[in-house]
Design a protein around this motif. Structure first.
Motif, PDB file in Angstrom:
ATOM      1  N   PHE A 175      -5.600  -0.251   1.458  1.00 42.74           N
ATOM      2  CA  PHE A 175      -5.386  -0.677   2.811  1.00 42.74           C
ATOM      3  C   PHE A 175      -4.820  -1.608   3.159  1.00 42.74           C
ATOM      4  N   ARG A 176      -6.185  -2.788   2.875  1.00 40.65           N
ATOM      5  CA  ARG A 176      -5.211  -4.525   2.964  1.00 40.65           C
ATOM      6  C   ARG A 176      -3.773  -4.934   1.740  1.00 40.65           C
ATOM      7  N   TYR A 177      -3.811  -4.474   0.590  1.00 37.47           N
ATOM      8  CA  TYR A 177      -2.808  -4.562  -0.287  1.00 37.47           C
ATOM      9  C   TYR A 177      -1.291  -4.120   0.490  1.00 37.47           C
ATOM     10  N   TRP A 178      -1.213  -2.798   1.109  1.00 39.99           N
ATOM     11  CA  TRP A 178      -1.120  -1.929   1.614  1.00 39.99           C
ATOM     12  C   TRP A 178      -0.134  -2.556   3.512  1.00 39.99           C
ATOM     13  N   THR A 179      -0.797  -2.214   3.836  1.00 39.99           N
ATOM     14  CA  THR A 179      -0.699  -3.099   5.012  1.00 39.99           C
ATOM     15  C   THR A 179       0.155  -4.410   4.892  1.00 39.99           C
ATOM     16  N   CYS A 180      -0.062  -5.660   4.107  1.00 39.06           N
ATOM     17  CA  CYS A 180       0.183  -6.960   4.017  1.00 39.06           C
ATOM     18  C   CYS A 180       1.401  -7.611   3.402  1.00 39.06           C
ATOM     19  N   LYS A 181       1.905  -6.065   2.495  1.00 40.36           N
ATOM     20  CA  LYS A 181       3.329  -5.580   1.983  1.00 40.36           C
ATOM     21  C   LYS A 181       4.035  -4.814   2.900  1.00 40.36           C
ATOM     22  N   GLU A 182       3.632  -4.257   3.698  1.00 41.48           N
ATOM     23  CA  GLU A 182       3.955  -3.313   4.819  1.00 41.48           C
ATOM     24  C   GLU A 182       4.825  -4.447   5.899  1.00 41.48           C
ATOM     25  N   ALA A 183       4.088  -5.288   6.302  1.00 38.94           N
ATOM     26  CA  ALA A 183       4.253  -5.743   6.891  1.00 38.94           C
ATOM     27  C   ALA A 183       5.138  -7.263   7.154  1.00 38.94           C
ATOM     28  N   TYR A 184       5.049  -7.139   6.169  1.00 41.19           N
ATOM     29  CA  TYR A 184       6.333  -8.749   5.178  1.00 41.19           C
ATOM     30  C   TYR A 184       7.339  -8.077   5.590  1.00 41.19           C
ATOM     31  N   LEU A 185       7.464  -6.593   4.726  1.00 40.40           N
ATOM     32  CA  LEU A 185       8.558  -6.019   4.550  1.00 40.40           C
ATOM     33  C   LEU A 185       9.461  -5.551   6.240  1.00 40.40           C
ATOM     34  N   LYS A 186       8.512  -4.752   7.303  1.00 39.01           N
ATOM     35  CA  LYS A 186       8.918  -4.800   8.680  1.00 39.01           C
ATOM     36  C   LYS A 186       9.984  -5.680   8.880  1.00 39.01           C
ATOM     37  N   ALA A 187       9.141  -7.009   9.180  1.00 33.44           N
ATOM     38  CA  ALA A 187       9.852  -7.857   9.157  1.00 33.44           C
ATOM     39  C   ALA A 187      11.197  -8.342   8.724  1.00 33.44           C
ATOM     40  N   THR A 188      11.240  -8.146   7.518  1.00 42.48           N
ATOM     41  CA  THR A 188      12.795  -9.198   6.693  1.00 42.48           C
ATOM     42  C   THR A 188      13.656  -7.651   7.275  1.00 42.48           C
TER      43      THR A 188
END
Length: 245
Positions: A175-188
């Motif tokens: 879930f740490r990996y997932w949230t980090c990746k998803e936060a960046y993709l949501k920003a872009t």
């Protein structure tokens, strides 16, 4: 491979927002709020929603999901309205191609950017001026297919690290990996189809670093017990403030 400490360890401190709330250009504010309100609170929040938001709310089959949607959108409107100096029902949204809400054209002159994430009964809203921003929140929960999901969506080195961990650590690191990746993709504004292309470096004892785009800041948050979250912000040199709604 064994680890003595698990990062991050304990929930952060979330302070009540001051009455003279002010968002400076070099600040990022993150709000935490719960979605399980009383019936009267939900009725009040529902009055601030637009007709299309109420239509979306009524599409949920389970009352719990409908109530949490109303609470999330209602609270978002109250938070954004406080920065814009308008009533919650006056906040208007447009939607990008992948469904990400943004302020409508008539409000974009404010420069206010935001992102919302929720999991179970908890939500986070990140707000700032002019910087692209994304936040993602996940409740840590048992998943029988966690290794298969990691193999599908993560880079090989990320998958190998997670697979090497003891079973009681795999879920949290996933879930740490997932949230980090998803936060960046949501920003872009990119979708989950790009998830496996985002490289994040982390270990159970060290904070995450975004390898894909060094010009971005990535910060892990701990909003509550059994939750992890990540905040992605374009650029660096900003100050974080965390508020409890």
């Amino acid at each position: 491979m064994t680890f003595d400490l698990i990062y991050p360890q304990s929930p952060m401190t979330w302070l009540p927002a001051p009455k003279d709330l002010n968002l400076l250009p070099d600040e990022v504010h993150v709000w935490r709020f719960h979605l399980d309100g009383t019936e009267s609170e939900l009725e009040h929040l529902a009055l601030t929603l637009s007709s299309d938001e109420l239509t979306r709310a009524n599409r949920f089959y389970f009352p719990e999901h409908r109530q949490r949607f109303i609470a999330g959108r209602g609270m978002l409107r109250q938070i954004l309205g406080s920065y814009l100096g308008i009533d919650p029902e006056q906040v208007k949204f447009d939607y990008e191609a992948r469904g990400k809400p943004v302020l409508a054209e008539g409000l974009q002159h404010s420069g206010l950017l935001f992102n919302l994430s929720h999991s179970q009964n908890l939500a986070l809203c990140a707000v700032n001026y002019t910087r692209q921003i994304g936040v993602d929140l996940e409740c840590i929960r048992p998943m029988s297919d966690v290794e298969a999901l990691a193999q599908r969506f993560f880079l090989a080195k990320e998958y190998d690290l997670m697979r090497s961990l003891p079973d009681d650590q795999k879920q949290k690191v996933f879930f740490r990996y997932w949230t980090c990746k998803e936060a960046y993709l949501k920003a872009t504004g990119d979708g989950l189809a790009q998830l496996e292309q985002i490289e994040v470096a982390l270990t159970p004892t060290e904070p995450a670093r975004l390898q894909t785009s060094p010009a971005w800041s990535l910060l892990e948050l701990v909003p509550d017990y059994n939750y992890v979250a990540a905040l992605a912000v374009a650029g660096c040199g900003w100050e974080l403030k965390c508020w409890q709604y």
